[in-house]
Structures are given as structure tokens and as C-alpha cells.
Write an enzyme that holds these catalytic residues in place. Structure first.
Site, PDB file in Angstrom:
ATOM      1  N   GLY A 199       0.807  -1.222   0.000  1.00  0.00           N
ATOM      2  CA  GLY A 199       0.000   0.000   0.000  1.00  0.00           C
ATOM      3  C   GLY A 199       0.840   1.273   0.000  1.00  0.00           C
ATOM      4  O   GLY A 199       2.068   1.222  -0.043  1.00  0.00           O
TER       5      GLY A 199
ATOM      6  N   ASP B 274       1.848  -8.936   2.015  1.00  0.00           N
ATOM      7  CA  ASP B 274       0.528  -8.404   1.654  1.00  0.00           C
ATOM      8  C   ASP B 274      -0.364  -9.571   1.268  1.00  0.00           C
ATOM      9  O   ASP B 274       0.120 -10.710   1.177  1.00  0.00           O
ATOM     10  CB  ASP B 274       0.636  -7.365   0.519  1.00  0.00           C
ATOM     11  CG  ASP B 274      -0.418  -6.273   0.649  1.00  0.00           C
ATOM     12  OD1 ASP B 274      -1.610  -6.611   0.704  1.00  0.00           O
ATOM     13  OD2 ASP B 274      -0.052  -5.078   0.724  1.00  0.00           O
TER      14      ASP B 274
ATOM     15  N   TYR C  32     -14.649   3.634   9.145  1.00  0.00           N
ATOM     16  CA  TYR C  32     -13.193   3.682   9.284  1.00  0.00           C
ATOM     17  C   TYR C  32     -12.805   4.397  10.589  1.00  0.00           C
ATOM     18  O   TYR C  32     -11.996   3.890  11.380  1.00  0.00           O
ATOM     19  CB  TYR C  32     -12.621   4.418   8.070  1.00  0.00           C
ATOM     20  CG  TYR C  32     -11.151   4.737   8.105  1.00  0.00           C
ATOM     21  CD1 TYR C  32     -10.195   3.723   8.141  1.00  0.00           C
ATOM     22  CD2 TYR C  32     -10.708   6.066   8.062  1.00  0.00           C
ATOM     23  CE1 TYR C  32      -8.838   4.031   8.137  1.00  0.00           C
ATOM     24  CE2 TYR C  32      -9.360   6.373   8.039  1.00  0.00           C
ATOM     25  CZ  TYR C  32      -8.426   5.358   8.087  1.00  0.00           C
ATOM     26  OH  TYR C  32      -7.091   5.661   8.081  1.00  0.00           O
TER      27      TYR C  32
ATOM     28  N   LYS D 211     -10.872   2.957  13.937  1.00  0.00           N
ATOM     29  CA  LYS D 211      -9.626   3.546  14.449  1.00  0.00           C
ATOM     30  C   LYS D 211      -9.787   3.977  15.906  1.00  0.00           C
ATOM     31  O   LYS D 211      -8.881   3.813  16.719  1.00  0.00           O
ATOM     32  CB  LYS D 211      -9.184   4.720  13.565  1.00  0.00           C
ATOM     33  CG  LYS D 211      -8.705   4.292  12.166  1.00  0.00           C
ATOM     34  CD  LYS D 211      -7.471   3.393  12.251  1.00  0.00           C
ATOM     35  CE  LYS D 211      -6.987   2.899  10.918  1.00  0.00           C
ATOM     36  NZ  LYS D 211      -5.900   1.913  11.014  1.00  0.00           N
TER      37      LYS D 211
HETATM   38  C1  AKB Z   1      -8.471   8.710   4.491  1.00  0.00           C
HETATM   39  O1  AKB Z   1      -8.697   9.727   3.804  1.00  0.00           O
HETATM   40  O2  AKB Z   1      -9.331   7.855   4.737  1.00  0.00           O
HETATM   41  C2  AKB Z   1      -7.092   8.519   5.066  1.00  0.00           C
HETATM   42  C3  AKB Z   1      -6.985   9.065   6.450  1.00  0.00           C
HETATM   43  C4  AKB Z   1      -7.076  10.506   6.700  1.00  0.00           C
HETATM   44  O3  AKB Z   1      -6.817   8.302   7.361  1.00  0.00           O
HETATM   45  N1  AKB Z   1      -6.119   9.144   4.209  1.00  0.00           N
END
Ligand code: AKB
Length: 320
Positions: free
Chosen positions: A12, A35, A143, A147
Site C-alpha cells: 500500500g 501483503d 473507518y 480507528k
Molecule cells: C483517508 O482519507 O481515509 C485517510 C486518512 C485521513 O486516514 N487518508
């Protein structure tokens, strides 16, 4: 003795450059790239490479034992834009891979872990300017949720099991070697490519959308500095805020126009606009600066010159 390092997700955007840099520092034979597939031949052919499925504990363990690994950089993840299209896949990949690596460290197969977090941990209720290390965090993307939860688990594994896990909340990362994939900040990479190949770019974010960004060299430098820092200097075991610059699509276009006079930018915001609107504009990274001496080298001007120079060379060579 040199570290024995495994990079998961080495094909990546960040994983590839981390692989090259860590090999320079520790020697090629000590840095294993891995990967899920052979999708970046430059990385695959640059040294030892293994197929590893980040979601399969035994796939990682076999590689760790085979190569006597002591440190893992877990760079495999589904980013913000793709995560909104495949929420459950993003959850599974981002969480399973983290648990596998944390559990390998808990079971003492490895002794150190790097795991990237992101500015996506913040949400619309977070203060947008100079966002503090400790603040309201109500992420609205899958996402961002993975995190934020991941950060809690990192701190938990450190507190309860003594796992030496270290993490950075990366802003948008801009680089010329490997394309990013599936992020909201990807426009800031695409724009340089299109400036050179087409002389124009249609931005999927509106002109005044300001986001925190960083050039790849700085991101790699920060990652290595954090991993090299003495454990007792680290006061954050969730994830460190990290910053270099902030800009809007309009500002980056203006900078490109200093090099390519006729460059044209147009704006056609899509679903990623809402994601960008939920994120901070700028970040307070004073903990990183105080704890492990973080300092960035690239601002928008210096980064733009470097991006355009390197991409110009890349496209000229590929035409020959
Ligand atoms: C995204 O845009 O999802 C990533 C990030 C800011 O973690 N580049």
C-alpha cells in the site's frame, strides 16, 4: 542485534515506502514485506516478500516464526471512502488484523507493534481548529469508528498486558511512489498526477475544504522516530496527534499553478465531502513534539515542488 521486522500491507501507499526506508536502516534481510496479493511488483521484487492474510492469525504467525520476527508494522486497512461502501468488510479487516497482532504480542511471539490511527477518529462534535490530543471523539465513518476503537484496545493491551504498541493519528498522506486507495484525502495526490498528465483536475471536495495533510517523507520519519523512542518517554499509548500542514483544494491548486501556469481545477463534491466536513481542519501535535522530538520538514510549497519534480520524471521515464 538488528530488529527483525514484518510489514503487513507492504504493497500500500505507506507500507511500500516504510518497507524501503526500514530496509535502508536495518538491512534488506531483516525487513520482510507482506501483503494479501502481489499487487505492487516494485515492492514484491525489492526483497523478501511473503503472502500474509492480515485477517488470519495463523497466516501471520507462520510468517513471524519462519522469519524470527520481533516487530510488526500493521499497515493493512480499509480507508474512509471505501469503508463507507463496505462497512462490515472495513470493520472485519481493521479490527481482526489489529487483534491478531496485539494477541501475538501478548503471547510474546513479538515484542513491538506499530499500528496507524487517523484523524478520522475525530467527528463533527470535535473542535475543528488545532484539535487537541484529548478531546471529544464521535467519528461518523466506519473507518473512524474502527480507528477509535482500535486506539482504546491498544491502550488496553499496553495497560493490562504490557504490550509495547505505538501509534500515530496520520493526517492525509501525500506521496508520488505508490497511489493511495479509498481515502477521502486522496484528492491531494490525484491532483498532482492530473496536473501533469491532463493539465486539469476535478476535485471531489469543495474548494474551501481544509484538512490536515503531510508529505510521505515526514510521515515515514515520524513513524520511525516514534518506534525508536525510549518506551519511558511515551505518555500516549492510544495514538499520537501528528501534524505538518493544512490546506484546501483551492490552495493546493494555486500552488500547482506556480509551476503549471495553465492548470485548471473544477469542483464536483461527492459523498466524500460529508466525510471531510466531519474531520478537523488542523491538529495540535504538541505531545508528539514534546515526547519524541517530532518536527516536520515539508510545507505545501516544498511538497508541491518535490511532487511535481518526481512525477514529471516518473511520467517521462514511463513514456520512453
Ligand atoms: C483517508 O482519507 O481515509 C485517510 C486518512 C485521513 O486516514 N487518508
Amino acid at each position: 542485534m538488528s530488529s527483525r521486522i514484518l510489514i503487513i500491507g507492504a504493497c500500500g501507499q505507506i507500507g511500500s515506502e516504510l518497507t524501503y526506508k526500514l530496509r535502508e536502516i536495518h538491512g534488506s534481510e531483516n525487513v520482510i514485506a507482506s501483503d494479501i496479493s502481489y499487487n505492487n511488483l516494485e515492492v514484491v521484487n525489492s526483497g523478501i516478500f511473503e503472502i500474509v492474510d492480515a485477517q488470519d492469525y495463523s497466516s501471520i504467525l507462520i510468517c513471524v516464526e519462519k522469519h524470527k520476527i520481533d516487530t510488526i508494522y500493521l499497515m493493512a486497512a480499509m480507508l474512509s471512502a471505501t469503508g463507507e461502501k463496505y462497512p462490515m468488510k472495513a470493520w472485519d479487516l481493521n479490527m481482526n488484523s489489529l487483534f491478531h497482532v496485539l494477541n501475538l504480542a501478548k503471547a510474546k511471539y513479538i515484542s513491538k507493534v506499530f499500528w496507524p490511527s487517523s484523524i478520522a477518529v475525530f467527528g463533527p462534535t470535535t473542535p475543528k481548529d488545532n484539535t487537541p490530543q484529548h478531546t471529544v471523539m464521535e467519528p461518523t465513518t466506519v473507518y473512524g469508528i474502527t480507528k477509535q476503537v482500535g486506539e482504546r484496545w491498544c491502550e488496553y493491551y499496553y495497560d493490562k498486558y504490557g504490550v509495547d504498541v505505538r501509534s500515530i493519528r496520520y493526517p492525509g498522506i501525500i506521496s508520488w511512489k505508490t497511489m493511495p486507495g479509498g481515502g477521502t484525502t486522496d484528492y491531494a495526490v490525484e491532483i498532482y498526477h492530473k496536473a501533469i498528465t491532463d493539465g486539469q483536475y476535478e476535485s471531489f471536495l469543495s474548494e474551501n475544504t481544509e484538512l490536515p495533510m503531510m508529505f510521505m517523507d515526514d510521515a515515514i520519519d515520524a513513524t520511525i522516530k516514534l518506534m525508536d523512542a525510549p518506551a519511558n518517554s511515551l505518555s500516549i499509548r492510544s495514538s499520537y496527534n501528528l501534524a505538518a500542514m493544512s490546506f484546501t483544494p483551492k490552495e493546493i491548486a494555486k500552488e500547482i499553478q506556480k509551476h503549471i501556469k495553465d492548470f485548471i481545477i473544477t469542483y464536483n463534491p461527492d459523498f466524500r465531502q460529508q466525510i471531510a466536513d466531519s474531520w478537523p481542519k488542523s491538529i495540535d501535535d504538541s505531545y508528539a513534539r514534546k515526547d519524541w522530538g517530532w518536527d516536520h520538514q515539508f510545507d505545501l510549497e516544498k511538497m508541491s515542488s518535490e511532487m511535481l519534480l518526481q512525477l514529471e520524471k516518473k511520467y517521462t521515464t514511463s513514456k520512453k
